[in-house]
Scaffold this motif. Structure first.
Motif, PDB file in Angstrom:
ATOM      1  N   PHE A  44       0.766  -1.283  -0.125  1.00 20.07           N
ATOM      2  CA  PHE A  44      -0.023  -0.110   0.015  1.00 20.07           C
ATOM      3  C   PHE A  44       0.991   1.068  -0.087  1.00 20.07           C
ATOM      4  O   PHE A  44       0.716   2.049  -0.823  1.00 20.07           O
ATOM      5  N   ARG A  45       1.628   1.284   0.917  1.00 15.72           N
ATOM      6  CA  ARG A  45       2.647   2.498   0.803  1.00 15.72           C
ATOM      7  C   ARG A  45       3.574   2.747  -0.287  1.00 15.72           C
ATOM      8  O   ARG A  45       3.687   3.886  -0.883  1.00 15.72           O
ATOM      9  N   ALA A  46       3.794   1.546  -0.995  1.00 16.00           N
ATOM     10  CA  ALA A  46       4.487   1.630  -2.403  1.00 16.00           C
ATOM     11  C   ALA A  46       3.740   2.296  -3.273  1.00 16.00           C
ATOM     12  O   ALA A  46       4.067   2.836  -4.224  1.00 16.00           O
ATOM     13  N   GLY A  47       2.545   1.844  -3.463  1.00 20.93           N
ATOM     14  CA  GLY A  47       1.580   2.311  -4.305  1.00 20.93           C
ATOM     15  C   GLY A  47       0.994   3.673  -4.216  1.00 20.93           C
ATOM     16  O   GLY A  47       0.922   4.493  -5.123  1.00 20.93           O
ATOM     17  N   ILE A  48       1.108   4.047  -2.968  1.00 16.96           N
ATOM     18  CA  ILE A  48       0.638   5.359  -2.718  1.00 16.96           C
ATOM     19  C   ILE A  48       1.749   6.358  -3.133  1.00 16.96           C
ATOM     20  O   ILE A  48       1.627   7.500  -3.496  1.00 16.96           O
ATOM     21  N   ALA A  87       0.891  10.848  -0.987  1.00 19.60           N
ATOM     22  CA  ALA A  87       1.444  10.724   0.518  1.00 19.60           C
ATOM     23  C   ALA A  87       1.202  11.866   1.456  1.00 19.60           C
ATOM     24  O   ALA A  87       0.742  11.754   2.336  1.00 19.60           O
ATOM     25  N   SER A  88       1.609  12.991   0.750  1.00 13.84           N
ATOM     26  CA  SER A  88       1.350  14.137   1.539  1.00 13.84           C
ATOM     27  C   SER A  88      -0.274  14.586   1.669  1.00 13.84           C
ATOM     28  O   SER A  88      -0.622  14.900   2.853  1.00 13.84           O
ATOM     29  N   CYS A  89      -1.183  14.168   0.959  1.00 10.36           N
ATOM     30  CA  CYS A  89      -2.498  14.324   0.989  1.00 10.36           C
ATOM     31  C   CYS A  89      -3.107  13.258   1.977  1.00 10.36           C
ATOM     32  O   CYS A  89      -3.949  13.757   3.093  1.00 10.36           O
ATOM     33  N   LEU A  90      -2.405  12.177   1.899  1.00 11.15           N
ATOM     34  CA  LEU A  90      -3.092  11.098   2.879  1.00 11.15           C
ATOM     35  C   LEU A  90      -2.632  11.525   4.227  1.00 11.15           C
ATOM     36  O   LEU A  90      -3.525  11.363   5.390  1.00 11.15           O
TER      37      LEU A  90
END
Length: 294
Positions: A129-133, A140-143
């Motif tokens: 999930f982190r790699a896809g984001i 990443a910043s929005c999340l």
């Protein structure tokens, strides 16, 4: 002559007045302590309820960071659901079953191994999930910003909700008299009563030895039923004769079953007999006669 204080008043009436005042103070303090204890108890009951309400109130992150982030959130959810609802139960079924009736040590060790594998696979879901984001523009910043905003919303909502819940009246939906007269087991739980009557001792051993591990407990209890499966099938299902205790009970309650409920499912344990091999050996003795010529 009664003793007098310097003021000229008798000492005994004053001591009685002091005793009454002290009793009032003790009563007031006790009442205050009871009120505070009740408030704390309400607070403990309020927190889980407020947690759920505030999560709904503050919404989710999925629709706020664009479709790219939302798609990866869906992928992570599907991955974690698969691990929790399919992979972990399959590991327990294949590696830890059948268990040993009334014994739980080896079962718990096996289940813990499945849990370790489960946590490793869940961590893999999160890594993907982190790699896809990171591949989503600004994802990443929005999340991170949305997560911070949501945590602040949940924290403030929970604070206000708990304060309101603590100050609210305590309501009782069931009268105490009704609680006292309700039986622990329904009189029409015919099959449950029948099954428990046969395997309750083994169940008790599982309860003692599984030490709160509900997954291992399920495996242990299933082993108890498997060991008595033929007996359970004969005693706790309707064979049409209407003469067994279960049949008499279920006939009155109109809930007769020809098979065991899923909660009491079992499979008769099979005993494997290895063929014995007998090896016979024949020993031949040869005698030799020697003749000596003079």
């Amino acid at each position: 002559m009664r003793p007098y204080l310097l003021s000229g008043h008798p000492s005994r009436p004053r001591s009685r007045a002091c005793s009454r005042a002290l009793a009032l103070v003790v009563t007031a303090l006790s009442s205050l302590m009871l009120v505070e204890a009740a408030a704390r108890a309400r607070g403990r009951g309020c927190r889980p309820q407020c947690q759920q309400e505030c999560r709904r109130e503050c919404g989710s992150l999925e629709a706020e960071c664009g479709p790219c982030v939302a798609s990866h959130i869906d992928l992570r959810r599907d991955c974690r659901d698969t691990v929790n609802s399919e992979v972990f139960p399959s590991c327990v079924d294949k590696r830890c079953s059948p268990g040993t009736p009334g014994h739980c040590t080896l079962t718990r060790e096996c289940v813990d191994g499945c849990r370790a594998s489960q946590q490793s696979q869940l961590a893999g879901c999160d890594r993907r999930f982190r790699a896809g984001i990171r591949g989503c523009q600004g994802g990443a910043s929005c999340l991170a910003a949305e997560r911070t905003t949501r945590r602040g919303c949940v924290g403030q909502c929970r604070h206000d909700c708990v304060a309101s819940c603590r100050g609210g009246p305590v309501t009782t939906t069931v009268a105490p008299q009704a609680l006292r007269v309700q039986p622990l087991v329904s009189a029409c739980a015919c099959q449950a009563t029948c099954v428990n009557g046969i395997v309750s001792s083994c169940y008790d051993d599982c309860d003692d030895r599984c030490e709160g591990d509900t997954v291992a407990l399920g495996v242990c209890r299933r082993a108890c039923r498997d060991a008595q499966c033929n007996h359970l099938m004969k005693a706790c299902t309707d064979d049409g004769t209407g003469t067994s205790r279960y049949a008499l009970c279920c006939a009155q309650c109109d809930n007769c079953n020809e098979d065991l409920d899923d909660r009491f499912a079992c499979e008769q344990a099979t005993t494997t007999t290895r063929p014995s091999t007998t090896t016979s050996s024949t020993t031949t003795t040869t005698s030799t006669t020697s003749t000596t010529t003079p």
